[in-house]
Design an enzyme around this catalytic site. Structure first.
Site, PDB file in Angstrom:
ATOM      1  N   ASP A 196       1.955  -5.654  -1.688  1.00 58.91           N
ATOM      2  CA  ASP A 196       0.930  -4.875  -2.372  1.00 58.91           C
ATOM      3  C   ASP A 196       1.229  -3.377  -2.358  1.00 58.91           C
ATOM      4  OD1 ASP A 196      -1.657  -4.809  -3.712  1.00 58.91           O
ATOM      5  OD2 ASP A 196      -2.396  -3.801  -1.912  1.00 58.91           O
ATOM      6  N   LEU A 277      -8.512  -2.668  -7.245  1.00 60.17           N
ATOM      7  CA  LEU A 277      -8.317  -1.811  -8.413  1.00 60.17           C
ATOM      8  C   LEU A 277      -6.933  -1.171  -8.450  1.00 60.17           C
ATOM      9  CD1 LEU A 277     -11.793  -0.013  -8.496  1.00 60.17           C
ATOM     10  CD2 LEU A 277     -10.982  -1.789 -10.044  1.00 60.17           C
ATOM     11  N   ARG A 278      -6.091  -1.529  -7.486  1.00 62.89           N
ATOM     12  CA  ARG A 278      -4.759  -0.922  -7.456  1.00 62.89           C
ATOM     13  C   ARG A 278      -3.949  -1.276  -8.698  1.00 62.89           C
ATOM     14  NH1 ARG A 278      -2.252  -1.343  -1.797  1.00 62.89           N
ATOM     15  NH2 ARG A 278      -3.780   0.306  -1.444  1.00 62.89           N
ATOM     16  N   GLY A 279      -4.192  -2.473  -9.241  1.00 61.16           N
ATOM     17  CA  GLY A 279      -3.467  -2.880 -10.438  1.00 61.16           C
ATOM     18  C   GLY A 279      -3.744  -1.967 -11.617  1.00 61.16           C
ATOM     19  N   THR A 282      -2.240   1.596 -10.964  1.00 59.46           N
ATOM     20  CA  THR A 282      -0.781   1.620 -11.091  1.00 59.46           C
ATOM     21  C   THR A 282      -0.359   1.445 -12.542  1.00 59.46           C
ATOM     22  OG1 THR A 282      -0.554   0.681  -8.873  1.00 59.46           O
ATOM     23  CG2 THR A 282       1.371   0.581 -10.306  1.00 59.46           C
TER      24      THR A 282
END
Length: 339
Positions: A196, A277-279, A282
């Site tokens: 991740d 919400l990292r997707g 990024t």
């Protein structure tokens, strides 16, 4: 065969194919905040060659002369560093190898307890993390990295600081770097926590087109026979690419992303079921970096389509009812959401 050490690594621009891998590395050079790059694939597909070539391609950094952590400003130099002067110098962007067998002291640095206790000095020997600050940390066969080093890297990646504590003494310094990992999936999976932390993920495979394979052989043979001449031939292409990266960095903050682009990011990640919400974040950063690199003024669906597999394929939940690979799943959802 001539001495290759004189000429340097195989030029980044001369790598045949593997466009997604090269693009991912370029995007992190434009915006290091995207995060690291994970490159998984067969042996002999140019993974380590691309990393070595990237090191020679990257623009130099401004750093305080003699600072072991590459501090840009005198106020950033750690208190345990003794400098001969405070002049700024240009130095190559660091690309540091972290070998699988490295000890913890070699990675984080070693604190001389005896000297600290007897002389009252913070005697510290910087490790690989210090050298990698403001650059790249490369781990080949990252999926085989020992668990205690994985935990250590997770802590540093989260905080941007390397903290070494021994016998009540504490040393700290900045440790912000782009993590690049490569490996062969047949030799084991990567721990989800570390997976991740990679902003982008790339799958590479041996080219199936005969003409592409011939071109790979031709260029590698030319490099092996006369590396200096081969590097000289590609020096201009590398310089052009370096200039594009520098220009893209300068205009990165000017690239707009309107609400429609944000909605596209959110809908893609919701449809894919990615955690957190990292997707989205990024995906947006990668698309903005691509727009800046391509000299565009705003993020478009074309940018999102191109970077979505790279930004999202490693963030999918396992679906036992869907036998399609992660890349296929992302591509399918991109077509459904973006048209």
């Amino acid at each position: 065969m001539k001495d290759m050490s004189i000429a340097g690594p195989f030029p980044f621009s001369a790598i045949v194919g593997q466009d997604e891998m090269k693009r991912a590395m370029i995007l992190t050079a434009v915006d290091s905040g995207i995060g690291g790059v994970l490159v998984f694939g067969d042996r002999g597909t140019g993974k380590s060659t691309a990393v070595r070539g990237l090191a020679a391609l990257l623009p130099p950094i401004e750093a305080i002369a003699g600072c072991p952590v590459n501090s840009e400003h005198i106020t950033d130099v750690p208190d345990w560093v003794v400098l001969a002067d405070d002049a700024n110098v240009q130095k190559p962007t660091p690309v540091i190898d972290l070998p699988l067998g490295a000890t913890e002291d070699r990675v984080v640095g070693a604190l001389d307890i005896e000297k600290a206790l007897t002389k009252g000095e913070k005697a510290f020997e910087p490790g690989l993390l210090a050298r990698a600050n403001r650059g790249y940390l490369y781990i080949d066969e990252v999926n085989l990295l020992e668990d205690h080093l994985v935990d250590l890297l997770l802590d540093v990646a989260q905080s941007g600081q390397n903290v070494v504590e021994r016998e009540g003494l504490s040393i700290r310094h900045a440790a912000r770097f782009v993590l690049v990992g490569s490996g062969n999936p047949e030799e084991g999976e990567l721990r989800p926590q570390l997976l991740d932390r990679f902003g982008l993920s790339v799958e590479v495979e041996s080219p199936r087109d005969i003409d592409v394979r011939i071109d790979v052989i031709r260029r590698r043979d030319a490099y092996d026979r006369d590396p200096a001449a081969f590097c000289a031939e590609w020096r201009g292409a590398d310089a052009d690419l370096r200039a594009k990266i520098v220009t893209a960095r300068a205009r990165l903050d000017e690239v707009e992303a309107d609400d429609s682009a944000l909605r596209d990011c959110a809908e893609l990640c919701l449809a894919l079921g990615s955690d957190g919400l990292r997707g989205e974040l990024t995906l947006l950063r990668a698309a903005r970096a691509l727009a800046a690199f391509e000299d565009d003024t705003s993020v478009t669906r074309d940018h999102l389509r191109l970077v979505a597999p790279t930004a999202l394929r490693h963030r999918l939940r396992r679906d036992p009812l869907d036998e399609a690979g992660s890349t296929t799943r992302v591509t399918r959802v991109v077509e459904e959401v973006l048209g």
